[in-house]
Scaffold this motif. Structure first.
Motif, short mmCIF file in Angstrom:
data_model
loop_
_atom_site.label_atom_id
_atom_site.label_comp_id
_atom_site.label_asym_id
_atom_site.label_seq_id
_atom_site.Cartn_x
_atom_site.Cartn_y
_atom_site.Cartn_z
N ILE A 122 0.84 -1.20 0.00
CA ILE A 122 0.00 0.00 0.00
C ILE A 122 0.87 1.26 0.00
O ILE A 122 0.64 2.19 -0.77
N LEU A 123 1.88 1.27 0.86
CA LEU A 123 2.74 2.46 0.98
C LEU A 123 3.66 2.65 -0.20
O LEU A 123 4.22 3.73 -0.39
N SER A 124 3.83 1.61 -1.02
CA SER A 124 4.72 1.73 -2.18
C SER A 124 4.19 2.75 -3.19
O SER A 124 4.92 3.20 -4.06
N ASN A 125 2.93 3.12 -3.05
CA ASN A 125 2.34 4.12 -3.93
C ASN A 125 2.70 5.55 -3.53
O ASN A 125 2.39 6.49 -4.25
N LEU A 126 3.35 5.70 -2.38
CA LEU A 126 3.73 7.03 -1.89
C LEU A 126 5.22 7.27 -2.14
O LEU A 126 6.01 6.33 -2.20
N SER A 127 5.58 8.54 -2.22
CA SER A 127 7.00 8.88 -2.34
C SER A 127 7.66 8.70 -0.97
O SER A 127 6.97 8.60 0.06
N ASP A 128 8.99 8.67 -0.95
CA ASP A 128 9.71 8.56 0.32
C ASP A 128 9.36 9.71 1.24
O ASP A 128 9.21 9.54 2.45
N LYS A 129 9.22 10.90 0.66
CA LYS A 129 8.88 12.08 1.46
C LYS A 129 7.49 11.92 2.09
O LYS A 129 7.28 12.24 3.26
N GLU A 130 6.54 11.41 1.31
CA GLU A 130 5.18 11.22 1.82
C GLU A 130 5.15 10.16 2.93
O GLU A 130 4.43 10.32 3.92
N VAL A 131 5.93 9.11 2.76
CA VAL A 131 6.01 8.07 3.79
C VAL A 131 6.57 8.67 5.08
O VAL A 131 6.06 8.41 6.18
N GLN A 132 7.61 9.48 4.96
CA GLN A 132 8.20 10.12 6.13
C GLN A 132 7.19 11.05 6.81
O GLN A 132 7.05 11.04 8.04
N GLU A 133 6.47 11.83 6.02
CA GLU A 133 5.45 12.74 6.57
C GLU A 133 4.33 11.94 7.25
O GLU A 133 3.85 12.32 8.33
N LEU A 134 3.91 10.85 6.63
CA LEU A 134 2.87 10.00 7.22
C LEU A 134 3.35 9.43 8.55
O LEU A 134 2.62 9.45 9.55
N HIS A 135 4.58 8.95 8.58
CA HIS A 135 5.15 8.40 9.80
C HIS A 135 5.15 9.43 10.92
O HIS A 135 4.69 9.17 12.03
N GLU A 136 5.67 10.60 10.63
CA GLU A 136 5.75 11.67 11.65
C GLU A 136 4.35 12.05 12.13
O GLU A 136 4.14 12.25 13.33
N SER A 137 3.41 12.14 11.21
CA SER A 137 2.04 12.52 11.57
C SER A 137 1.38 11.45 12.44
O SER A 137 0.71 11.77 13.43
N ILE A 138 1.55 10.20 12.07
CA ILE A 138 0.93 9.11 12.84
C ILE A 138 1.53 9.04 14.24
O ILE A 138 0.81 8.83 15.22
N VAL A 139 2.83 9.21 14.35
CA VAL A 139 3.46 9.20 15.67
C VAL A 139 2.86 10.31 16.53
O VAL A 139 2.52 10.09 17.70
N LYS A 140 2.69 11.49 15.95
CA LYS A 140 2.09 12.61 16.70
C LYS A 140 0.65 12.29 17.10
O LYS A 140 0.25 12.52 18.24
N VAL A 141 -0.14 11.77 16.15
CA VAL A 141 -1.54 11.47 16.44
C VAL A 141 -1.63 10.43 17.56
O VAL A 141 -2.41 10.58 18.51
N VAL A 142 -0.86 9.37 17.46
CA VAL A 142 -0.89 8.32 18.49
C VAL A 142 -0.53 8.90 19.85
O VAL A 142 -1.21 8.63 20.86
#
Length: 148
Positions: A122-142
């Motif tokens: 699923i994540l392979s459809n995102l750029s490396d930058k988008e994956v990094q942003e998603l990771h940072e955002s999810i960590v914050k949300v959690v």
């Protein structure tokens, strides 16, 4: 909190769960269908207990939003299949812990392995930058939701 900010936050929070289910839910469904050993609630229970190491039925009921009677039946079925066991708390005899057996731990590890593969796809459809942003955002949300 400012009303406009609250309204925007509220709308985004309400939108998050259906969006999560739509985009990531099929991965869980595919992993659940790999074998017919356990039903969906049983799989969720094994995953939840394994994640926490041990849980009381009260804790598990809150996490899975299940009533005590249904939960007892669910735990009994998992115990009969050899996935969990109950153990009385040594300090508080009123408390009973639910833990995974070795079979339950192995089952959980395999489900996580398969789910990790699904997420990678699923994540392979995102750029490396988008994956990094998603990771940072999810960590914050959690971290923030954990404070609620």
């Amino acid at each position: 909190m400012e009303e406009a900010l609250f309204n925007d936050l509220f709308l985004n929070m309400v939108q998050l769960m259906p969006l999560f289910r739509k985009k990531l839910g099929p991965a869980y469904d595919r992993v659940d269908r790999v074998d017919k050993i356990l039903k969906k609630n049983q799989i969720g229970t094994v995953m939840m207990v394994g994640h926490n190491g041990q849980m009381t039925s009260t804790m598990l009921g809150k996490c899975l939003d299940m009533k005590k009677g249904s939960l007892t039946t669910l735990i009994d079925s998992l115990e009969e299949k050899g996935f969990v066991y109950r153990e009385r708390d040594k300090k508080d005899r009123r408390k009973t812990w639910i833990r995974l057996t070795e079979q339950g731990q192995n089952y959980r590890q395999e489900k996580y392995r398969l789910l990790k593969q699904e997420y990678a796809e699923i994540l392979s459809n995102l750029s490396d930058k988008e994956v990094q942003e998603l990771h940072e955002s999810i960590v914050k949300v959690v971290n923030i939701v954990d404070k609620l």
